[in-house]
Write a protein that holds these residues in place. Structure first.
Motif, PDB file in Angstrom:
ATOM      1  N   HIS A 235      36.423  88.271  43.210  1.00 53.03           N
ATOM      2  CA  HIS A 235      37.526  89.108  43.677  1.00 53.03           C
ATOM      3  C   HIS A 235      37.177  90.545  43.323  1.00 53.03           C
ATOM      4  O   HIS A 235      37.047  90.885  42.147  1.00 53.03           O
ATOM      5  N   LEU A 236      36.970  91.386  44.341  1.00 54.33           N
ATOM      6  CA  LEU A 236      36.675  92.798  44.143  1.00 54.33           C
ATOM      7  C   LEU A 236      37.976  93.572  44.287  1.00 54.33           C
ATOM      8  O   LEU A 236      38.709  93.383  45.254  1.00 54.33           O
ATOM      9  N   CYS A 237      38.256  94.464  43.343  1.00 56.14           N
ATOM     10  CA  CYS A 237      39.622  94.967  43.218  1.00 56.14           C
ATOM     11  C   CYS A 237      39.655  96.431  42.806  1.00 56.14           C
ATOM     12  O   CYS A 237      38.829  96.876  42.002  1.00 56.14           O
ATOM     13  N   TYR A 238      40.628  97.150  43.342  1.00 55.75           N
ATOM     14  CA  TYR A 238      40.890  98.531  42.942  1.00 55.75           C
ATOM     15  C   TYR A 238      42.162  98.626  42.101  1.00 55.75           C
ATOM     16  O   TYR A 238      42.826  99.645  42.068  1.00 55.75           O
ATOM     17  N   GLY A 239      42.487  97.551  41.402  1.00 54.08           N
ATOM     18  CA  GLY A 239      43.626  97.568  40.491  1.00 54.08           C
ATOM     19  C   GLY A 239      44.939  97.239  41.178  1.00 54.08           C
ATOM     20  O   GLY A 239      45.061  97.282  42.404  1.00 54.08           O
ATOM     21  N   ASP A 240      45.922  96.923  40.343  1.00 55.08           N
ATOM     22  CA  ASP A 240      47.234  96.535  40.874  1.00 55.08           C
ATOM     23  C   ASP A 240      48.312  96.809  39.825  1.00 55.08           C
ATOM     24  O   ASP A 240      48.995  95.911  39.361  1.00 55.08           O
ATOM     25  N   VAL A 241      48.413  98.051  39.415  1.00 51.31           N
ATOM     26  CA  VAL A 241      49.456  98.434  38.470  1.00 51.31           C
ATOM     27  C   VAL A 241      50.661  98.923  39.264  1.00 51.31           C
ATOM     28  O   VAL A 241      50.574  99.922  39.972  1.00 51.31           O
TER      29      VAL A 241
END
Length: 365
Positions: A235-241
Motif C-alpha cells: 500500500h503506497l500512501c501519502y498519509g491520512d490524518v
C-alpha cells in the motif's frame, strides 16, 4: 489504441471502523463477497491509529529513553522522540514482541471460523497489514539516532512476520506492507520537527528516482520474508490524518517510481500494489505516469479512486484517464479501493462505503 484493461475486484487497505474483527469480516464479506480476494481484520483495538501504539514497544527497549521534554500527545499517545541513552550499544538493542503477530493469530482464528460457516467465501485470504520499519523509526526516534536504531526495529518486524507465518498457513495468508512515511522523505516535507533527511540514502542529495530505489531496497528484506505460497502486496500512501494527505502528489509519478523499484528490489512475487488517487484528480495529467507501470502481469494494480464524497460518478471520472494510462502500459486488469484505510472515519459510513465499491465495479464494466 491499446485495449482498455478490465476493472475487477476491490481491495481494503487495512483499517475499517468496526468494533471487532468479527464485525469487519461479516460486513466486508456481506457487502463485497467474492469481489474481495482478501480481507483484513480492520486494525481494531490498539492498532486503531496505525503505528501510534508502537511507542510502547520502543519504551520497553533497554538503551532507549524519551527526550526530557514535555509529552507530545497525539490521540492519547506520547510522541516524544526516543534517544540512545548510552547504556546499550546500538548494535545490541533488542525489541520484544511488537503486537502484530498476536493480533494476527487472534483475528485469523475468527476468520477461519466465519469462513467455515460460509460467512466468508471459500478461497478468500486473511490479510495482515504491517508498516515498513521506516515509519515507526521515523515517528519515535530522534533524527540523530534513527540510522543506529533502524536495524534493531527492522529485525523485530521480520520476527513478527515469521511468527505470523508460523501460525497461519501460507495458503490463507496475504501480507501487505504499508509505505507512507517513505513518501514524506521523497517529497522532502516535514512531519513535525523540520524536513526529513534520508538517513538511509547511500549518497547525500540523491534525486527522487535514486531515493525511490533506496526506499525499495530498504523494505525488500521484510518483503522477502513473506513465505512462499502466501501473497505479498504494498500500500503506497501519502498519509491520512483527518482524511487529508500530508501533501498532495503532483501526479502518480513517484508512486509508479516506487512501485517499479519494488518490482526490481523484491526477489519474490508481488501480488498487488495499491496507489491513491486524490478526489479532485480526474485529469489525464495525474494518471499519465501510470503508462510507465513496469511490473509483471502477476502484480495487480489497485487504484484508490473510491471517495465517499462523490460516489460512483466521481470514481468513474477518475477511472477513465487511469484506465487509458494503464492500457498504454499493457495492464490487462486492475482493481479499486479507497485512498487509504477508513478506520478513522465514522463507523456509520462503513457499510455504505463498502457497498459503493460494489456499485463502482458494476458501473465500470
Amino acid at each position: 489504441m491499446p485495449q482498455l484493461p478490465r476493472v475487477a475486484g476491490a481491495h481494503l487497505v487495512g483499517s475499517v471502523n468496526q468494533p471487532t474483527a468479527e464485525a469487519v469480516f461479516r460486513l466486508a464479506a456481506g457487502e463485497l463477497g467474492a469481489a474481495l480476494p482478501r480481507i483484513p481484520d480492520g486494525e481494531v483495538g490498539e492498532r486503531f491509529h496505525w503505528i501510534l501504539f508502537q511507542g510502547a514497544a520502543f519504551d520497553r527497549v533497554a538503551g532507549l529513553v524519551r527526550a526530557p521534554i514535555d509529552p507530545i500527545v497525539v490521540a492519547g499517545f506520547d510522541l516524544r522522540p526516543l534517544l540512545l541513552d548510552g547504556t546499550v550499544p546500538a548494535a545490541e538493542l533488542v525489541f520484544g514482541p511488537l503486537g502484530y503477530a498476536a493480533a494476527a493469530v487472534e483475528s485469523h482464528a475468527e476468520f477461519v471460523r466465519l469462513r467455515e460457516a460460509d460467512v466468508i467465501p471459500a478461497g478468500t485470504r486473511f490479510q495482515v497489514c504491517l508498516p515498513s520499519p521506516l515509519a515507526p523509526v521515523t515517528s519515535f526516534v530522534a533524527p540523530a539516532d534513527r540510522a543506529a536504531v533502524y536495524p534493531a526495529y527492522a529485525a523485530a518486524l521480520v520476527a513478527e512476520l515469521r511468527a505470523i507465518a508460523a501460525a497461519i498457513p501460507a495458503e490463507d495468508l496475504a501480507v501487505q506492507l504499508d509505505l507512507a512515511t517513505e513518501f514524506a522523505y521523497l517529497e522532502g516535507i516535514s512531519l513535525g520537527g523540520g524536513p526529513l533527511e534520508a538517513f538511509f540514502a547511500a549518497a547525500e542529495g540523491a534525486d527522487a528516482d535514486a531515493l525511490a530505489a533506496e526506499v525499495a531496497q530498504l523494505v525488500a528484506g521484510l518483503a522477502d520474508a513473506v513465505p512462499a505460497g502466501a501473497e505479498l502486496g504494498f500500500h503506497l500512501c501519502y498519509g491520512d490524518v483527518g482524511e487529508k494527505h500530508f501533501v498532495e502528489p503532483q501526479d502518480a509519478g513517484r508512486l509508479v517510481a516506487v512501485a517499479n523499484a519494488l518490482g526490481t528490489a523484491v526477489a519474490r512475487r508481488i501480488d498487488w500494489v495499491h496507489l491513491p488517487v486524490p478526489i479532485e484528480r480526474t485529469d489525464a495529467a495525474y494518471a499519465a505516469p501510470l503508462a510507465g507501470w513496469a511490473l509483471p502481469a502477476a502484480t495487480t494494480p489497485f487504484l484508490g479512486l473510491v471517495h465517499h464524497e462523490d460516489g460512483v460518478d466521481g470514481a468513474l471520472a477518475r477511472l477513465v484517464p487511469a484506465r487509458e494510462a494503464l492500457a498504454a502500459a499493457g495492464v490487462a486488469e486492475f482493481g479499486i479501493g479507497t485512498e487509504c484505510g477508513f478506520g478513522r472515519g465514522p463507523a456509520e459510513r462503513t457499510a455504505g462505503l463498502l457497498a459503493l465499491h460494489r456499485e463502482i465495479l458494476a458501473a465500470a464494466q
